[in-house]
Design a protein around this motif. Structure first.
Motif, short mmCIF file in Angstrom:
data_model
loop_
_atom_site.label_atom_id
_atom_site.label_comp_id
_atom_site.label_asym_id
_atom_site.label_seq_id
_atom_site.Cartn_x
_atom_site.Cartn_y
_atom_site.Cartn_z
N ARG A 1 -1.19 -0.02 -9.66
CA ARG A 1 -1.15 -1.14 -10.85
C ARG A 1 -0.09 -2.02 -10.20
NH1 ARG A 1 -2.66 -4.72 -13.85
NH2 ARG A 1 -1.51 -4.86 -15.78
N LEU A 2 0.94 -1.58 -9.64
CA LEU A 2 2.07 -2.31 -9.05
C LEU A 2 1.38 -3.38 -8.10
CD1 LEU A 2 5.03 -3.33 -8.98
CD2 LEU A 2 5.58 -1.41 -7.48
N GLN A 3 0.61 -2.86 -7.35
CA GLN A 3 0.15 -3.51 -6.32
C GLN A 3 -1.05 -4.82 -6.88
OE1 GLN A 3 -1.04 -0.05 -3.74
NE2 GLN A 3 -1.94 -1.75 -2.69
N GLN A 4 -1.59 -4.48 -7.95
CA GLN A 4 -2.19 -5.61 -8.66
C GLN A 4 -1.45 -6.45 -9.31
OE1 GLN A 4 -4.48 -2.87 -11.33
NE2 GLN A 4 -6.20 -3.23 -10.01
N LEU A 5 -0.30 -6.32 -9.94
CA LEU A 5 0.56 -7.01 -10.68
C LEU A 5 1.14 -8.02 -9.35
CD1 LEU A 5 2.23 -4.95 -13.16
CD2 LEU A 5 0.63 -6.84 -13.83
N LEU A 6 1.59 -7.44 -8.35
CA LEU A 6 2.39 -8.08 -7.25
C LEU A 6 1.43 -9.11 -6.64
CD1 LEU A 6 5.00 -8.31 -5.97
CD2 LEU A 6 4.41 -6.54 -4.34
N ASP A 7 0.17 -8.69 -6.52
CA ASP A 7 -0.71 -9.68 -5.95
C ASP A 7 -1.07 -11.05 -6.60
OD1 ASP A 7 -2.57 -10.12 -3.73
OD2 ASP A 7 -4.29 -9.37 -4.72
N GLU A 8 -0.75 -10.78 -8.06
CA GLU A 8 -0.98 -12.11 -8.97
C GLU A 8 0.17 -13.12 -8.53
OE1 GLU A 8 -1.57 -11.22 -13.04
OE2 GLU A 8 -2.47 -9.44 -12.39
N VAL A 9 1.55 -12.81 -8.04
CA VAL A 9 2.55 -13.67 -7.96
C VAL A 9 2.39 -14.58 -6.98
CG1 VAL A 9 5.12 -13.86 -7.69
CG2 VAL A 9 3.94 -11.69 -8.68
N PHE B 1 2.82 2.37 17.07
CA PHE B 1 2.57 0.96 16.83
C PHE B 1 1.02 1.04 16.29
CE2 PHE B 1 3.53 -3.24 19.13
CZ PHE B 1 2.93 -4.00 17.98
N ARG B 2 1.23 0.76 14.99
CA ARG B 2 0.01 0.79 14.24
C ARG B 2 -0.73 -0.46 14.17
NH1 ARG B 2 -1.36 4.56 10.47
NH2 ARG B 2 -1.65 3.01 8.95
N SER B 3 -0.14 -1.52 13.69
CA SER B 3 -0.69 -2.97 13.48
C SER B 3 0.05 -4.00 13.91
CB SER B 3 -1.45 -2.92 12.12
OG SER B 3 -0.25 -2.81 11.21
N ARG B 4 -0.49 -5.12 14.14
CA ARG B 4 0.17 -6.43 14.03
C ARG B 4 -0.90 -7.48 13.33
NH1 ARG B 4 2.41 -8.10 19.32
NH2 ARG B 4 0.20 -8.36 19.85
N GLN B 5 -0.68 -7.79 12.00
CA GLN B 5 -1.39 -8.86 11.35
C GLN B 5 -0.64 -9.83 10.81
OE1 GLN B 5 -3.88 -6.81 8.78
NE2 GLN B 5 -3.68 -4.76 9.49
N GLN B 6 -1.45 -11.02 10.40
CA GLN B 6 -1.16 -12.21 9.79
C GLN B 6 -1.05 -11.91 8.26
OE1 GLN B 6 -1.98 -15.90 11.60
NE2 GLN B 6 -0.81 -15.53 13.42
N TYR B 7 -0.32 -12.46 7.46
CA TYR B 7 -0.36 -12.42 6.04
C TYR B 7 -0.08 -13.87 5.40
CZ TYR B 7 -0.28 -7.11 6.12
OH TYR B 7 -0.60 -5.71 6.22
N THR B 8 -0.80 -14.12 4.35
CA THR B 8 -0.51 -15.36 3.94
C THR B 8 -0.68 -15.27 2.35
OG1 THR B 8 -3.11 -15.77 3.45
CG2 THR B 8 -2.19 -16.51 5.68
N PRO B 9 -0.29 -16.17 1.39
CA PRO B 9 -0.39 -15.99 -0.03
C PRO B 9 -1.63 -15.37 -0.43
CG PRO B 9 0.78 -17.96 0.72
CD PRO B 9 0.04 -17.50 1.77
N ALA B 10 -2.77 -15.54 0.45
CA ALA B 10 -4.09 -14.95 -0.23
C ALA B 10 -4.14 -13.53 0.12
CB ALA B 10 -5.19 -15.67 0.59
N SER B 11 -3.25 -13.08 1.07
CA SER B 11 -3.54 -11.68 1.51
C SER B 11 -2.87 -10.61 0.37
CB SER B 11 -2.54 -11.51 2.76
OG SER B 11 -2.93 -12.14 3.81
N PRO B 12 -3.47 -9.45 0.41
CA PRO B 12 -2.86 -8.42 -0.50
C PRO B 12 -1.56 -8.10 -0.06
CG PRO B 12 -4.41 -7.71 0.79
CD PRO B 12 -4.56 -8.79 1.06
N PRO B 13 -0.72 -7.25 -0.91
CA PRO B 13 0.66 -6.86 -0.57
C PRO B 13 0.72 -5.94 0.61
CG PRO B 13 0.47 -6.80 -3.06
CD PRO B 13 -1.01 -7.04 -2.32
N CYS B 14 1.48 -6.23 1.54
CA CYS B 14 1.74 -5.28 2.54
C CYS B 14 2.57 -4.23 2.24
CB CYS B 14 2.58 -6.36 3.94
SG CYS B 14 2.91 -5.08 5.21
N LEU B 15 2.23 -2.90 2.39
CA LEU B 15 2.82 -1.65 1.73
C LEU B 15 3.56 -0.97 3.10
CD1 LEU B 15 0.87 -2.30 -0.58
CD2 LEU B 15 0.82 0.16 -0.89
N LEU B 16 4.79 -0.39 2.77
CA LEU B 16 5.57 0.71 3.69
C LEU B 16 5.53 2.03 3.02
CD1 LEU B 16 8.59 0.95 3.45
CD2 LEU B 16 8.57 -1.22 4.12
#
Length: 242
Positions: free
Chosen positions: A35-43, A145-160
């Motif tokens: 639910r937090l991810q969903q809300l954060l994705d709207e910002v 070393f798991r990943s290296r990706q680009q994130y933009t405002p259209a991307s979902p939140p990145c989690l750790l």
């Protein structure tokens, strides 16, 4: 123009973060985190009264300190709120700025890009190995070393999480960038949650494309880089109360 419901949205993000991280080991944690991810994705940036730019030349250092010989910090932070269970704020990166590879001991986190493009390299810590580390000037640690990706405002939140993607390096790509950041619980050296910096012994996560991810690598613990520091700026967005 900011959306009329943004004040309630950022308030709901903070309230959901408080609910989610109040009991991170509880049975409802996964549902609450979703639910937090969903809300954060709207910002969006405009909802927090932000426009694409670099950190202000007049930004003060955290705690009211001074800038380094008048230099503009490569990264600046806008504090929104903090409780014992989480902190929330906005990081602003100047064009070409890098937040070096670092960890989040025992912490969860969510990162949502507000403007610009970020390249994020993510790694997991691994148990000590029987094999000797390569020659290095400091303590060495094994990592995945798991990943290296680009994130933009259209991307979902990145989690750790404490186990997954707990180390990351963040680079601003092709211009300034900003992201909304939630850490749970906040950094606290007195409780074993200090920030440690690392260098990939075979090269930089931000460098040329590396083959074969995910794969095991060696990291060397280093002091904070001399050319990296974080200034502070007032948060201009809707007030959050907890």
């Amino acid at each position: 123009m900011p959306r009329d419901n943004m004040a309630s949205l950022i308030q709901r993000v903070a309230r959901q973060a408080r609910i989610t991280f109040r009991s991170p080991a509880g049975p409802a944690f996964g549902e609450n985190l979703h639910r937090l991810q969903q809300l954060l994705d709207e910002v969006r940036a405009e909802d927090l009264h932000l426009a694409p730019r670099g950190p202000s030349a007049a930004a003060a250092a955290p705690g009211g300190g001074f800038l380094r010989a008048g230099a503009v910090p490569p990264v600046s932070y806008m504090h929104i709120c903090e409780t014992e269970s989480f902190s929330m704020g906005v990081f602003l990166l100047r064009s070409g700025a890098c937040i070096p590879l670092h960890d989040h001991p025992g912490m969860n986190g969510l990162l949502k890009v507000l403007y610009g493009t970020l390249r994020i390299a993510c790694m997991d810590t691994l148990p000590p190995a029987a094999a000797a580390p390569p020659p290095a000037a400091g303590p060495c640690h094994r990592a995945l070393f798991r990943s290296r990706q680009q994130y933009t405002p259209a991307s979902p939140p990145c989690l750790l999480s404490p186990q997954t993607d707990n180390l990351h390096q963040i680079d601003a790509v092709d211009g300034p960038a900003a992201f909304l950041d939630i850490l749970a619980p906040p950094y606290d050296p007195q409780h074993g949650r200090d920030c440690h910096y690392y260098r990939l012994l075979e090269g930089s996560p931000a460098g040329a494309e590396l083959p074969g991810l995910p794969r095991e690598v060696w990291l060397m613990e280093t002091p904070q880089a001399a050319d990296f520091w974080c200034g502070g700026e007032p948060y201009p967005g809707p007030r959050v109360s907890l």
